[in-house]
Design a protein around this motif. Structure first.
Motif, PDB file in Angstrom:
ATOM      1  N   PHE A 149      34.376 -10.367  56.803  1.00 35.53           N
ATOM      2  CA  PHE A 149      35.031  -9.097  56.503  1.00 35.53           C
ATOM      3  C   PHE A 149      34.021  -8.063  56.002  1.00 35.53           C
ATOM      4  O   PHE A 149      34.125  -6.876  56.318  1.00 35.53           O
ATOM      5  CB  PHE A 149      36.125  -9.292  55.450  1.00 35.53           C
ATOM      6  N   LEU A 150      33.063  -8.514  55.218  1.00 35.02           N
ATOM      7  CA  LEU A 150      32.060  -7.600  54.674  1.00 35.02           C
ATOM      8  C   LEU A 150      31.104  -7.094  55.754  1.00 35.02           C
ATOM      9  O   LEU A 150      30.648  -5.956  55.707  1.00 35.02           O
ATOM     10  CB  LEU A 150      31.244  -8.301  53.586  1.00 35.02           C
ATOM     11  N   GLY A 151      30.783  -7.982  56.704  1.00 38.02           N
ATOM     12  CA  GLY A 151      29.759  -7.646  57.687  1.00 38.02           C
ATOM     13  C   GLY A 151      28.368  -7.934  57.166  1.00 38.02           C
ATOM     14  O   GLY A 151      27.356  -7.618  57.803  1.00 38.02           O
ATOM     15  N   HIS A 152      28.293  -8.548  56.014  1.00 36.99           N
ATOM     16  CA  HIS A 152      27.029  -8.957  55.385  1.00 36.99           C
ATOM     17  C   HIS A 152      27.368 -10.026  54.347  1.00 36.99           C
ATOM     18  O   HIS A 152      28.530 -10.201  53.975  1.00 36.99           O
ATOM     19  CB  HIS A 152      26.324  -7.764  54.724  1.00 36.99           C
ATOM     20  N   ASN A 153      26.359 -10.735  53.883  1.00 38.74           N
ATOM     21  CA  ASN A 153      26.600 -11.758  52.868  1.00 38.74           C
ATOM     22  C   ASN A 153      27.009 -11.118  51.541  1.00 38.74           C
ATOM     23  O   ASN A 153      26.432 -10.104  51.128  1.00 38.74           O
ATOM     24  CB  ASN A 153      25.339 -12.598  52.625  1.00 38.74           C
ATOM     25  N   TYR A 154      27.988 -11.752  50.886  1.00 39.22           N
ATOM     26  CA  TYR A 154      28.336 -11.289  49.545  1.00 39.22           C
ATOM     27  C   TYR A 154      27.126 -11.485  48.639  1.00 39.22           C
ATOM     28  O   TYR A 154      26.516 -12.552  48.614  1.00 39.22           O
ATOM     29  CB  TYR A 154      29.541 -12.057  48.996  1.00 39.22           C
ATOM     30  N   THR A 155      26.772 -10.442  47.896  1.00 35.11           N
ATOM     31  CA  THR A 155      25.527 -10.434  47.143  1.00 35.11           C
ATOM     32  C   THR A 155      25.757 -10.019  45.699  1.00 35.11           C
ATOM     33  O   THR A 155      26.467  -9.049  45.428  1.00 35.11           O
ATOM     34  CB  THR A 155      24.524  -9.463  47.803  1.00 35.11           C
ATOM     35  N   ILE A 156      25.158 -10.774  44.803  1.00 35.61           N
ATOM     36  CA  ILE A 156      25.233 -10.470  43.375  1.00 35.61           C
ATOM     37  C   ILE A 156      23.828 -10.250  42.835  1.00 35.61           C
ATOM     38  O   ILE A 156      22.935 -11.063  43.048  1.00 35.61           O
ATOM     39  CB  ILE A 156      25.911 -11.626  42.602  1.00 35.61           C
ATOM     40  N   LYS A 157      23.644  -9.130  42.149  1.00 38.22           N
ATOM     41  CA  LYS A 157      22.364  -8.842  41.494  1.00 38.22           C
ATOM     42  C   LYS A 157      22.526  -9.057  39.993  1.00 38.22           C
ATOM     43  O   LYS A 157      23.453  -8.520  39.388  1.00 38.22           O
ATOM     44  CB  LYS A 157      21.927  -7.401  41.775  1.00 38.22           C
ATOM     45  N   GLY A 158      21.627  -9.842  39.420  1.00 33.14           N
ATOM     46  CA  GLY A 158      21.739 -10.150  38.003  1.00 33.14           C
ATOM     47  C   GLY A 158      20.427 -10.020  37.262  1.00 33.14           C
ATOM     48  O   GLY A 158      19.351  -9.979  37.858  1.00 33.14           O
ATOM     49  N   THR A 159      20.523  -9.949  35.950  1.00 37.76           N
ATOM     50  CA  THR A 159      19.346  -9.906  35.096  1.00 37.76           C
ATOM     51  C   THR A 159      19.087 -11.293  34.521  1.00 37.76           C
ATOM     52  O   THR A 159      20.017 -12.059  34.250  1.00 37.76           O
ATOM     53  CB  THR A 159      19.533  -8.905  33.948  1.00 37.76           C
ATOM     54  N   LEU A 160      17.818 -11.605  34.344  1.00 42.46           N
ATOM     55  CA  LEU A 160      17.405 -12.927  33.884  1.00 42.46           C
ATOM     56  C   LEU A 160      17.854 -13.176  32.443  1.00 42.46           C
ATOM     57  O   LEU A 160      17.699 -12.316  31.579  1.00 42.46           O
ATOM     58  CB  LEU A 160      15.882 -13.045  33.981  1.00 42.46           C
ATOM     59  N   VAL A 161      18.429 -14.359  32.215  1.00 43.27           N
ATOM     60  CA  VAL A 161      18.804 -14.795  30.871  1.00 43.27           C
ATOM     61  C   VAL A 161      18.306 -16.222  30.671  1.00 43.27           C
ATOM     62  O   VAL A 161      17.962 -16.921  31.627  1.00 43.27           O
ATOM     63  CB  VAL A 161      20.332 -14.732  30.640  1.00 43.27           C
TER      64      VAL A 161
END
Length: 276
Positions: A149-161
């Motif tokens: 549905f997105l037409g691309h991979n679902y992507t999450i950007k996060g900060t290092l912990v």
């Protein structure tokens, strides 16, 4: 930097996810165009300015509270003030605007003295594409369906912990992230691709989302890189490919470690296949 005041066409919508339905709207734009994003406060597929990764057009962000009180004529005047050269407005078939969302594309056609393009419903395998359906797919672990549905991979950007501190010593080394503004997919283990800091390429990886119920019960978003140890300094991006298994409690760290190595083998095989 592009001066959006020179834009002759705009597409208007919430555009959370920048999915294949949204991309259909963008195809109706001209060379000098701007995407107008109405921020409702609900965007968690592409929160904040993450939508900019999925289009070459400039984006203008408008808070819903900034325009929700306007009547039809006031809304058009508002747009013309932002875009003095405006000749075309592109919206979806379900677009509504103005006070109490009482105006539709039909009113837009009546009130705007130039071209209004209404993009019909976009479907995939007979199912209409909407952001809320993508969210539902993610919440049941249907990554493949969500990505389609997105037409691309679902992507999450996060900060290092900091993690628990036991991964590298007793299990496998992982990059631990925090990304509270994103919708987390169903708790479990996933085949993923992970980009570290400012690197341009993605590393093959296996990622875990959920509560560490075998150890301290804390929530984690963590990724194990498959092609060698890397050093993450500030942030990472996880691109979800497919679901491997649900989160579950193991009787010992040894049992958990065995499961993790099985997950790694599964992810390695699938990612190798995708690269062929």
């Amino acid at each position: 930097m592009t001066d959006i005041r020179n834009s002759t066409a705009i597409a208007i919508g919430g555009f959370d996810g920048m999915h294949i339905g949204h991309q259909q709207l963008f195809r109706a734009l001209d060379e000098k165009s701007t995407i107008v994003v109405i921020e409702t406060g609900y965007a968690n597929l592409t929160p904040k300015r993450e939508r900019e990764s999925f289009s070459h057009y400039p984006l203008l962000y408008l808070e819903l509270n900034e325009i929700r009180h306007l009547n039809g004529e006031e809304f058009i005047a508002f747009l013309k003030d932002k875009f003095p050269k405006l000749q075309k407005i592109v919206v979806g078939y379900d677009f509504h605007f103005g006070k109490d969302r009482k105006y539709s594309f039909n009113n837009l056609k009546e009130l705007f003295d130039n071209e209004v393009v209404v993009v019909n419903e976009v479907t995939l395998h007979g199912d209409s594409v909407h952001s809320h359906k993508i969210r539902a797919k993610l919440q049941i672990g249907d990554i493949v369906g969500a990505n389609a549905f997105l037409g691309h991979n679902y992507t999450i950007k996060g900060t290092l912990v900091s993690g628990q501190g036991i991964g590298k010593k007793e299990l496998v080394a992982t990059i631990n992230l925090e990304a509270k503004e994103y919708l987390m997919p169903k708790e479990g283990v996933y085949v993923t691709l992970t980009r570290i800091d400012d690197e341009e390429h993605f590393h093959p990886s296996v990622s875990f989302v959920g509560h560490r119920i075998t150890t301290d019960g804390s929530f984690a978003l963590e990724s194990h890189i498959l092609d060698g140890e890397v050093i993450c300094k500030e942030r990472a991006t996880i691109s979800f490919v497919s679901f491997i298994r649900e989160n579950r409690k193991f009787d010992s760290l040894d049992e958990l470690k065995k499961a993790i190595h099985k997950d790694i083998a599964t992810a390695s095989k699938e990612l190798k296949f995708l690269q062929l």
